[in-house]
Design a protein around this motif. Sequence first.
Motif, PDB file in Angstrom:
ATOM      1  N   TYR A   4       0.832  -1.205   0.000  1.00 52.70           N
ATOM      2  CA  TYR A   4       0.000   0.000   0.000  1.00 52.70           C
ATOM      3  C   TYR A   4       0.870   1.260   0.000  1.00 52.70           C
ATOM      4  N   LYS A   5       1.815   1.340   0.931  1.00 51.00           N
ATOM      5  CA  LYS A   5       2.661   2.534   1.026  1.00 51.00           C
ATOM      6  C   LYS A   5       3.586   2.674  -0.174  1.00 51.00           C
ATOM      7  N   GLU A   6       4.081   1.559  -0.700  1.00 52.69           N
ATOM      8  CA  GLU A   6       4.918   1.615  -1.894  1.00 52.69           C
ATOM      9  C   GLU A   6       4.146   2.203  -3.069  1.00 52.69           C
ATOM     10  N   GLN A   7       2.919   1.733  -3.266  1.00 51.96           N
ATOM     11  CA  GLN A   7       2.115   2.227  -4.388  1.00 51.96           C
ATOM     12  C   GLN A   7       1.718   3.688  -4.189  1.00 51.96           C
ATOM     13  N   LEU A   8       1.400   4.066  -2.961  1.00 51.07           N
ATOM     14  CA  LEU A   8       1.071   5.465  -2.695  1.00 51.07           C
ATOM     15  C   LEU A   8       2.267   6.347  -3.030  1.00 51.07           C
ATOM     16  N   LYS A   9       3.451   5.949  -2.608  1.00 51.08           N
ATOM     17  CA  LYS A   9       4.654   6.734  -2.909  1.00 51.08           C
ATOM     18  C   LYS A   9       4.901   6.825  -4.407  1.00 51.08           C
ATOM     19  N   GLU A  10       4.665   5.739  -5.133  1.00 48.69           N
ATOM     20  CA  GLU A  10       4.815   5.768  -6.589  1.00 48.69           C
ATOM     21  C   GLU A  10       3.831   6.747  -7.230  1.00 48.69           C
ATOM     22  N   MET A  11       2.602   6.763  -6.739  1.00 49.08           N
ATOM     23  CA  MET A  11       1.590   7.675  -7.273  1.00 49.08           C
ATOM     24  C   MET A  11       1.987   9.129  -6.999  1.00 49.08           C
ATOM     25  N   LEU A  12       2.413   9.420  -5.777  1.00 45.89           N
ATOM     26  CA  LEU A  12       2.790  10.789  -5.412  1.00 45.89           C
ATOM     27  C   LEU A  12       4.028  11.246  -6.184  1.00 45.89           C
ATOM     28  N   ALA A  13       4.918  10.319  -6.501  1.00 42.74           N
ATOM     29  CA  ALA A  13       6.152  10.661  -7.215  1.00 42.74           C
ATOM     30  C   ALA A  13       5.889  11.159  -8.633  1.00 42.74           C
ATOM     31  N   ARG A  32       6.537  16.547   1.541  1.00 44.63           N
ATOM     32  CA  ARG A  32       7.085  17.103   0.299  1.00 44.63           C
ATOM     33  C   ARG A  32       8.017  16.126  -0.399  1.00 44.63           C
ATOM     34  N   LYS A  33       8.717  15.315   0.347  1.00 46.62           N
ATOM     35  CA  LYS A  33       9.711  14.414  -0.245  1.00 46.62           C
ATOM     36  C   LYS A  33       9.088  13.334  -1.126  1.00 46.62           C
ATOM     37  N   TYR A  34       7.791  13.080  -0.995  1.00 48.31           N
ATOM     38  CA  TYR A  34       7.136  12.031  -1.773  1.00 48.31           C
ATOM     39  C   TYR A  34       6.729  12.486  -3.171  1.00 48.31           C
ATOM     40  N   PHE A  35       6.629  13.783  -3.387  1.00 46.92           N
ATOM     41  CA  PHE A  35       6.144  14.313  -4.662  1.00 46.92           C
ATOM     42  C   PHE A  35       7.274  14.491  -5.673  1.00 46.92           C
ATOM     43  N   LYS A  36       6.895  14.450  -6.950  1.00 44.28           N
ATOM     44  CA  LYS A  36       7.855  14.785  -8.002  1.00 44.28           C
ATOM     45  C   LYS A  36       8.340  16.212  -7.774  1.00 44.28           C
ATOM     46  N   SER A  37       7.380  17.081  -7.444  1.00 42.76           N
ATOM     47  CA  SER A  37       7.693  18.467  -7.102  1.00 42.76           C
ATOM     48  C   SER A  37       6.611  18.983  -6.167  1.00 42.76           C
ATOM     49  N   CYS A  38       7.033  19.612  -5.093  1.00 41.58           N
ATOM     50  CA  CYS A  38       6.112  20.210  -4.120  1.00 41.58           C
ATOM     51  C   CYS A  38       6.736  21.537  -3.710  1.00 41.58           C
ATOM     52  N   ASP A  39       6.367  22.591  -4.422  1.00 38.07           N
ATOM     53  CA  ASP A  39       7.047  23.872  -4.295  1.00 38.07           C
ATOM     54  C   ASP A  39       6.070  24.958  -3.828  1.00 38.07           C
ATOM     55  N   PHE A  40       6.194  25.333  -2.562  1.00 36.94           N
ATOM     56  CA  PHE A  40       5.348  26.369  -1.984  1.00 36.94           C
ATOM     57  C   PHE A  40       6.230  27.381  -1.264  1.00 36.94           C
ATOM     58  N   GLU A 155      -7.696   4.376  -6.849  1.00 40.74           N
ATOM     59  CA  GLU A 155      -7.477   3.189  -6.019  1.00 40.74           C
ATOM     60  C   GLU A 155      -5.988   2.902  -5.845  1.00 40.74           C
ATOM     61  N   ILE A 156      -5.636   2.494  -4.654  1.00 43.72           N
ATOM     62  CA  ILE A 156      -4.310   1.972  -4.364  1.00 43.72           C
ATOM     63  C   ILE A 156      -4.496   0.464  -4.221  1.00 43.72           C
ATOM     64  N   LYS A 157      -3.927  -0.275  -5.151  1.00 43.69           N
ATOM     65  CA  LYS A 157      -4.173  -1.712  -5.258  1.00 43.69           C
ATOM     66  C   LYS A 157      -3.294  -2.527  -4.310  1.00 43.69           C
ATOM     67  N   GLY A 183      -6.563   0.957  -0.474  1.00 46.21           N
ATOM     68  CA  GLY A 183      -6.826   2.326  -0.063  1.00 46.21           C
ATOM     69  C   GLY A 183      -7.021   3.234  -1.252  1.00 46.21           C
ATOM     70  N   TYR A 184      -6.961   4.542  -0.997  1.00 45.09           N
ATOM     71  CA  TYR A 184      -7.286   5.529  -2.028  1.00 45.09           C
ATOM     72  C   TYR A 184      -6.434   6.781  -1.888  1.00 45.09           C
ATOM     73  N   LEU A 185      -6.108   7.363  -3.033  1.00 43.86           N
ATOM     74  CA  LEU A 185      -5.515   8.685  -3.092  1.00 43.86           C
ATOM     75  C   LEU A 185      -6.580   9.600  -3.661  1.00 43.86           C
ATOM     76  N   VAL A 186      -6.874  10.674  -2.962  1.00 48.57           N
ATOM     77  CA  VAL A 186      -8.013  11.520  -3.284  1.00 48.57           C
ATOM     78  C   VAL A 186      -7.577  12.975  -3.483  1.00 48.57           C
ATOM     79  N   THR A 187      -8.167  13.612  -4.488  1.00 47.33           N
ATOM     80  CA  THR A 187      -8.023  15.053  -4.639  1.00 47.33           C
ATOM     81  C   THR A 187      -9.419  15.651  -4.733  1.00 47.33           C
ATOM     82  N   ALA A 188      -9.525  16.896  -4.276  1.00 46.33           N
ATOM     83  CA  ALA A 188     -10.793  17.621  -4.344  1.00 46.33           C
ATOM     84  C   ALA A 188     -10.481  19.118  -4.287  1.00 46.33           C
ATOM     85  N   ARG A 189     -11.467  19.907  -4.641  1.00 45.56           N
ATOM     86  CA  ARG A 189     -11.307  21.362  -4.650  1.00 45.56           C
ATOM     87  C   ARG A 189     -12.366  22.026  -3.787  1.00 45.56           C
ATOM     88  N   LYS A 190     -11.979  23.183  -3.255  1.00 43.60           N
ATOM     89  CA  LYS A 190     -12.958  24.007  -2.521  1.00 43.60           C
ATOM     90  C   LYS A 190     -13.728  24.810  -3.556  1.00 43.60           C
TER      91      LYS A 190
END
Length: 190
Positions: A4-13, A32-40, A155-157, A183-190
Amino acid sequence: MSLYKEQLKEMLAEIEISGHSCLSIGAQFDDRKYFKSCDFKHYLTLDNDEQFAPDVLFSMNKPVTDDELDGDFPVNELKDFDAVLALNLWEYIYDPMTAHRNIYQFLKEGGLYMGSYVFVYGKHNPPNTDYLRYTDDGIRKLLTQAYFKDIEIKEIKCNDLLTSFYQAEGMRIRKDLDHNVAGYLVTARK
């Protein structure tokens, strides 16, 4: 590390996110370290455990109000974030509706929420803090009730042993779904 965590990290990367400000809920790890880029320009952490030295000490299980925010952080600064991250923590939140409404309040209009939710994962440490698991239907309902829009659930398989277990136990599972979901990786907007 779990599949689960391996796949989540791959998705975030594969994901690039950026903007002026980001709030990361859960300060034990730097997300931040899990993303390809996380720049704020401004990146803050929020946690209910002072041992992780968060920028904001607060429990997501209670509503954010002027008189309930812990510490010296001004509550009026907990808003208008471009992004709020809540990764690998939802099993520790016992009032998910309040927590999701808090996140909605923290975001600026059009702001991005990204969270990960476990569906199948063994009970884990710390003791007496592992409360909930989530289905995609439950996540969508929580986010909709908290007024989010543009909800995307990925879905995280896991391997096929989960479906084999359900079948061996004689569980009446839906035939139209892939049940090898951890599990699941989810995005949403306000």
